[in-house]
Design a protein around this motif. Structure first.
Motif, PDB file in Angstrom:
ATOM      1  N   LEU A  19     -28.228 -13.219 -19.278  1.00  0.00           N
ATOM      2  CA  LEU A  19     -29.196 -12.873 -20.322  1.00  0.00           C
ATOM      3  C   LEU A  19     -28.651 -11.794 -21.242  1.00  0.00           C
ATOM      4  N   GLU A  20     -27.950 -10.820 -20.677  1.00  0.00           N
ATOM      5  CA  GLU A  20     -27.360  -9.765 -21.499  1.00  0.00           C
ATOM      6  C   GLU A  20     -26.317 -10.347 -22.450  1.00  0.00           C
ATOM      7  N   ILE A  21     -25.502 -11.280 -21.954  1.00  0.00           N
ATOM      8  CA  ILE A  21     -24.497 -11.925 -22.793  1.00  0.00           C
ATOM      9  C   ILE A  21     -25.170 -12.723 -23.907  1.00  0.00           C
ATOM     10  N   THR A  26     -26.674 -13.607 -29.519  1.00  0.00           N
ATOM     11  CA  THR A  26     -27.675 -14.145 -30.439  1.00  0.00           C
ATOM     12  C   THR A  26     -28.531 -13.086 -31.106  1.00  0.00           C
ATOM     13  N   GLY A  27     -28.580 -11.904 -30.533  1.00  0.00           N
ATOM     14  CA  GLY A  27     -29.453 -10.866 -31.054  1.00  0.00           C
ATOM     15  C   GLY A  27     -30.893 -11.030 -30.619  1.00  0.00           C
ATOM     16  N   ALA A  28     -31.199 -12.122 -29.917  1.00  0.00           N
ATOM     17  CA  ALA A  28     -32.564 -12.367 -29.445  1.00  0.00           C
ATOM     18  C   ALA A  28     -32.791 -11.591 -28.157  1.00  0.00           C
ATOM     19  N   ALA A  53     -33.157 -17.317 -18.096  1.00  0.00           N
ATOM     20  CA  ALA A  53     -31.848 -17.692 -18.620  1.00  0.00           C
ATOM     21  C   ALA A  53     -31.722 -19.190 -18.869  1.00  0.00           C
ATOM     22  N   ALA A  54     -32.374 -20.009 -18.078  1.00  0.00           N
ATOM     23  CA  ALA A  54     -32.260 -21.459 -18.255  1.00  0.00           C
ATOM     24  C   ALA A  54     -32.749 -21.888 -19.628  1.00  0.00           C
TER      25      ALA A  54
END
Length: 110
Positions: A19-21, A26-28, A53-54
Motif C-alpha cells: 500500500l505504501e508503494i 499514484t499519490g492516492a 491492497a487487492a
C-alpha cells in the motif's frame, strides 16, 4: 498459536508495504481498506491487516478502471473494523519488519 499469528502479521506487513508503494506511485491515499475472499472471514487477520491492497492492485493491472469501480465490483457486504489499542505495538513491529530485508540482503545475494 504464536506461529500462526506471526504468519498473519507478516502477511499484513507485506500488504502495508505494498500500500505504501502504491501510495507513493499514484499519490492516492486510501481512507479505508476493504477485505475480500476467504481470508475476509478471519476476524483476527482482519483486525491485524485492515486490508485494501487487492483493490488498488486490480486497478493497477487494469481489471478495474478506477478505485471506485473496484469498490463497486468487489462489494460483498461490509463490516467495519477499527484499530485497537495494539496499533502502537504494531507500528513498532512494522518498523522492525522494514529493517529486516535490507539487513538480510547480503545473506540472500551470496
Amino acid at each position: 498459536g504464536q506461529i500462526y499469528r506471526a504468519a498473519l502479521e507478516g502477511l499484513s506487513f507485506q500488504m502495508r508495504h505494498a500500500l505504501e508503494i502504491l501510495t507513493e506511485a499514484t499519490g492516492a491515499s486510501p481512507g479505508a481498506i476493504r477485505t475480500v475472499g476467504g481470508g475476509a472471514r478471519n476476524a483476527l487477520w482482519n483486525q491485524i491487516r485492515v486490508l485494501g491492497a487487492a483493490m488498488f492492485g486490480f486497478v493497477g493491472i487494469g481489471v478495474y478502471d478506477t478505485v471506485q469501480d473496484a469498490q463497486r465490483g468487489m462489494a460483498r457486504g461490509e463490516a467495519t473494523i477499527s484499530p485497537t489499542e495494539q496499533q502502537r505495538a504494531y507500528e513498532e513491529l512494522y518498523q522492525c519488519y522494514r529493517l529486516a530485508a535490507p539487513a538480510l540482503h547480503e545473506f540472500y545475494t551470496r
